[in-house]
Design a protein around this motif. Structure first.
Motif, PDB file in Angstrom:
ATOM      1  N   THR A 101       0.836  -1.203   0.000  1.00 17.73           N
ATOM      2  CA  THR A 101       0.000   0.000   0.000  1.00 17.73           C
ATOM      3  C   THR A 101       0.872   1.255   0.000  1.00 17.73           C
ATOM      4  O   THR A 101       0.611   2.206  -0.739  1.00 17.73           O
TER       5      THR A 101
ATOM      6  N   ARG B  94       2.407   1.660  -3.471  1.00 13.23           N
ATOM      7  CA  ARG B  94       1.414   2.202  -4.422  1.00 13.23           C
ATOM      8  C   ARG B  94       1.187   3.689  -4.174  1.00 13.23           C
ATOM      9  O   ARG B  94       1.050   4.482  -5.105  1.00 13.23           O
ATOM     10  N   TYR B  95       1.155   4.094  -2.904  1.00 16.77           N
ATOM     11  CA  TYR B  95       0.980   5.500  -2.562  1.00 16.77           C
ATOM     12  C   TYR B  95       2.151   6.333  -3.103  1.00 16.77           C
ATOM     13  O   TYR B  95       1.955   7.410  -3.675  1.00 16.77           O
TER      14      TYR B  95
END
Length: 170
Positions: free
Chosen positions: A150, A153-154
């Motif tokens: 996550t 991806r951020y």
């Protein structure tokens, strides 16, 4: 934002084949890769490193940076702590290394006083927000840890330059 800062984000120890065994030759090889990459980043002008400090790769990275800081006063290590009492149940040796790192880093701040379901992700996202370059360390080509994936991806969504080291093949 200037290109003088870098965040290190990594998967947790259990995602790597060596787990917590720092004497495993693959772990030693990863530490050498980290030192090599940090040396190259220093040469390119990176002086500030933001580490969401936990066990494993992030602790190794902080321990690599501390003697470099002592030799070069321009270098700074900023530790972002997911939650204040995270090391309470760690082994005594690991806990001592963690607290020694916190004493010797340039500065540190907790994201949360106590564990929350998002505190580890929040620490990684804060590190990503504060820098222009991300050094992401993962166990394989595809991340196995949801929090790490996550945060990665951020970083991509925020268009941060991302350098990836993998343990695959070590």
């Amino acid at each position: 934002m200037s290109r003088k800062n870098c965040a290190i984000i990594a998967e947790p120890p259990m995602c790597f084949e060596w787990g917590y065994d720092e004497e495993d030759q693959r772990c030693c090889a990863m530490k050498l890769l980290l030192l090599n990459r940090i040396t190259r980043l220093r040469v390119s002008g990176i002086t500030d490193y933001y580490v969401p400090l936990g066990s494993g790769i992030c602790l190794y990275t902080a321990e690599i940076l501390i003697p470099l800081m002592e030799a070069d006063p321009k270098l700074r290590l900023h530790c972002i702590i997911p939650y204040e009492d995270q090391a309470n149940k760690w082994s005594p040796n690991l806990r001592d290394r963690y607290y020694d790192t916190l004493e010797r880093c340039s500065d540190s701040a907790p994201v949360s006083l106590h564990f929350t379901p998002t505190c580890e992700l929040d620490a990684r996202l804060e590190a990503v927000d504060l820098v222009s370059i991300i050094l992401a360390v993962r166990s394989e080509t595809i991340p196995r840890d949801v929090v790490f994936a996550t945060a990665l991806r951020y970083a991509e969504k925020m268009r941060k330059e991302t350098l990836v080291l993998t343990a695959q093949g070590l």
